[in-house]
Design a protein around this motif. Structure first.
Motif, short mmCIF file in Angstrom:
data_model
loop_
_atom_site.label_atom_id
_atom_site.label_comp_id
_atom_site.label_asym_id
_atom_site.label_seq_id
_atom_site.Cartn_x
_atom_site.Cartn_y
_atom_site.Cartn_z
N ARG A 69 1.00 -1.31 -0.09
CA ARG A 69 -0.32 0.09 0.11
C ARG A 69 1.08 1.09 -0.44
O ARG A 69 1.71 1.03 0.60
CB ARG A 69 -0.99 -0.01 1.37
CG ARG A 69 -2.00 -0.99 1.76
CD ARG A 69 -2.56 -0.97 2.64
NE ARG A 69 -3.80 -2.22 2.63
CZ ARG A 69 -3.37 -3.42 3.07
NH1 ARG A 69 -1.99 -4.10 3.49
NH2 ARG A 69 -4.62 -4.59 3.72
N SER A 93 0.83 3.63 2.08
CA SER A 93 1.10 4.25 2.77
C SER A 93 2.54 3.42 4.14
O SER A 93 2.77 4.15 5.02
CB SER A 93 -0.01 3.75 4.46
OG SER A 93 -0.73 2.17 4.39
N SER A 94 2.98 1.93 3.13
CA SER A 94 4.14 1.68 3.39
C SER A 94 5.54 2.07 2.99
O SER A 94 4.95 2.29 1.80
CB SER A 94 3.72 0.19 3.21
OG SER A 94 4.81 -0.86 3.46
N HIS A 112 6.47 0.48 -0.53
CA HIS A 112 5.69 0.52 -1.65
C HIS A 112 5.46 0.43 -3.20
O HIS A 112 4.88 0.06 -4.32
CB HIS A 112 4.73 1.79 -1.42
CG HIS A 112 3.74 2.29 -2.72
ND1 HIS A 112 2.74 1.19 -2.96
CD2 HIS A 112 3.88 3.25 -3.83
CE1 HIS A 112 2.05 2.38 -4.03
NE2 HIS A 112 2.55 3.55 -4.36
N ASP A 160 4.08 -4.24 8.13
CA ASP A 160 4.85 -3.53 6.76
C ASP A 160 5.30 -5.33 6.55
O ASP A 160 5.47 -5.15 4.90
CB ASP A 160 6.06 -2.58 6.80
CG ASP A 160 5.89 -0.84 7.22
OD1 ASP A 160 4.31 -0.65 7.43
OD2 ASP A 160 6.75 -0.61 8.36
#
Length: 518
Positions: free
Chosen positions: A285, A287-288, A291, A412
């Protein structure tokens, strides 16, 4: 929860006295009602089939519930259990119909009908638990029930649907005892399996009594069994050493497994091929910190799974280089082909290209008490940090909390074992890397989804090889996960208990009824 048939490598039987008569190999009459204790580190997430998609829960489900279909030991295809017959209607692989077996009775005394089957499948999809099996039924559009006939309508051709029906997701519950839109609470189970749950204490034990009313594929009543749940492999090993359990499985510590002696007259050991895998799943994602695909590829260049298997697991697992394990149709070594050796230089070049700040910091979670998970996490942290390119924050969580954390995207990276739901490569497709997968990595790929759907169109499962080869290449390129290892299956039992070699074989069924006194 393959095309591989179980191969028993060793089964030890030692008689204490030379020249004992053959009658001593038969179950002793006085032992018929004596409980066999089985120890495991697998945890049960929920007693409700709509709320669990893990090995520990499904092991229990396969004993206390029935599905329309099941798998015989080593069998490559499902056979009728609660159903009398099942089959696709027409040639499009979109309509699947089953006729129920007559005389199936719930613990309440109420007879099972097709309405119970419809109710059971509908509620799995309606509840759609974040740790439940709804994703496994992604091709199921609707269910019809009439008398003893149940008809499944699929949204796309799916030759693997019978396999999915035979899993814990297909467990049939009493519609008069389970809410249609919420998980059932408490410790009661109302199923028609070969056992009935007579007592249950979460994270401690499950007492199972043979179900005299059972009718299905399992021949003959099993012995009373008590499952004992241990918080970690070391406590299971201590229980085995102290003779507090007659059978130990899933999972003893690697050092204990590596030291098993087939000449020891005090135990029986079975070792078999397994399609169980373990991978490091990566949160893709936005937000990780993982990503960017270049960050994930950099990680893939730094993992040394051979060293992991040799040191942490003492050679009791095999290094795995792809999504689909060895012995399964379509298996490749896609990650070895793409990342053949540890290479910090290549990893640094990718991270520089991505423009990320070094070291890349991320969280790594694992389930506490899950075999050698803590030692594994420490070794992977060491490998990734040795380059100076990553900083890994490792933390273990209680199993149910761990599941909820990865499902909600709060980790994560997270190491998770995967036990094949059924003996087909499809079980490593949609549930692990398809859009909306159970592993909840946020990964989406139109190419991968298309290959999964295409592979489901073939009733001849030998024709899916190329689809899964292409799929594994895509996964190695996109790196939503890093495969780590493939397990060997071990079951250890005392010298007076037989049947351990049939307990588990990669078909997703945990056959407690096969255990017996000798």
């Amino acid at each position: 929860m393959r095309s591989v048939r179980m191969r028993i490598l060793m089964t030890l039987l030692v008689l204490a006295v030379v020249g004992v008569g053959g009658w001593q190999l038969l179950p002793a009459q006085e032992n018929d009602n004596r409980t066999i204790t089985v120890g495991t580190t697998d945890a049960v997430t929920s007693l409700d089939p709509a709320g669990a998609y893990d090995a520990g829960s499904w092991a229990l489900f396969s004993n206390v519930f029935q599905s329309l279909l099941t798998f015989e030991p080593g069998g490559p295809s499902p056979v009728p259990d609660a159903a009398r017959t099942c089959g696709f209607v027409g040639g499009g692989l979109r309509i699947y119909r089953c006729e129920l077996r007559a005389g199936l009775v719930f613990p309440s005394g109420r007879a099972m009908t097709a309405e119970d089957v419809k109710f059971s499948f509908d509620r799995v999809k309606k509840i759609d638990s974040d740790v439940g099996p709804a994703s496994l039924l992604s091709t199921l559009r609707s269910v019809e029930a009439s008398g003893m006939t149940v008809t499944f309508h699929l949204s796309s051709p799916d030759a693997t649907f019978p396999f999915k029906v035979a899993t814990g997701a297909g467990s049939i519950v009493d519609r008069s005892r389970y809410p249609g839109d919420a998980l059932r609470t408490g410790t009661h189970v109302d199923g028609t399996g070969p056992y009935r749950l007579s007592a249950y204490t979460k994270d401690r034990s499950a007492a199972l009594a043979p179900n005299s009313a059972y009718k299905g594929a399992v021949g003959g009543a099993g012995r009373p069994v008590e499952l004992r749940y241990y918080t970690n492999a070391d406590t299971l090993a201590a229980a085995w050493k102290d003779k507090k359990v007659e059978v130990a499985t899933r999972t003893l510590p690697p050092k204990v497994l590596a030291a098993l002696n087939p000449s020891d007259p005090g135990q029986r050991v079975s070792e078999s091929d397994s399609s169980e895998t373990r991978s490091l799943f990566l949160n893709t994602r936005a937000s990780s910190p993982l990503h960017d695909v270049r960050v994930r590829r950099a990680m893939a260049w730094l993992v040394n799974r051979e060293q992991l298997a040799a040191t942490v697991y003492d050679g009791t697992v095999d290094a795995l280089y792809s999504l689909v394990p060895a012995g399964i149709t379509g298996h490749t070594t896609a990650f070895f082909d793409a990342y053949p050796t540890q290479d910090a230089r290549r990893a640094r070049a990718l991270l520089t290209e991505a423009g990320v700040r070094l070291p890349v910091r991320f969280t790594y979670g694992y389930g506490r008490g899950r075999g050698a998970a803590a030692d594994e996490a420490a070794e992977l942290k060491r490998q990734l940090e040795a380059s100076g390119l990553f900083k890994v924050d490792v933390k273990g969580y209680e199993w149910t909390d761990f599941q909820k954390r990865w499902a909600s995207g709060r980790l994560d990276a997270y190491a998770v074992g995967w036990v094949a739901d059924y003996p087909d490569p499809d079980t490593f497709g949609a549930p692990l890397v398809g859009t909306g997968s159970t592993m909840s990595t946020g990964y989406r790929s139109k190419a991968v989804d298309s290959l999964i759907l295409d592979s489901q169109q073939y009733a001849d499962r030998g024709r899916v090889t190329q689809d899964f080869r292409d799929l594994q290449t895509d996964v190695a390129t996109d790196v939503p996960l890093i495969p780590l290892w493939q397990r060997k299956e071990y079951v250890v039992s005392s010298e007076d208990v037989g049947g351990g070699q049939y307990l588990t074989d990669g078909t997703g069924v945990f056959r407690l009824w096969k255990l017996g006194w000798i």
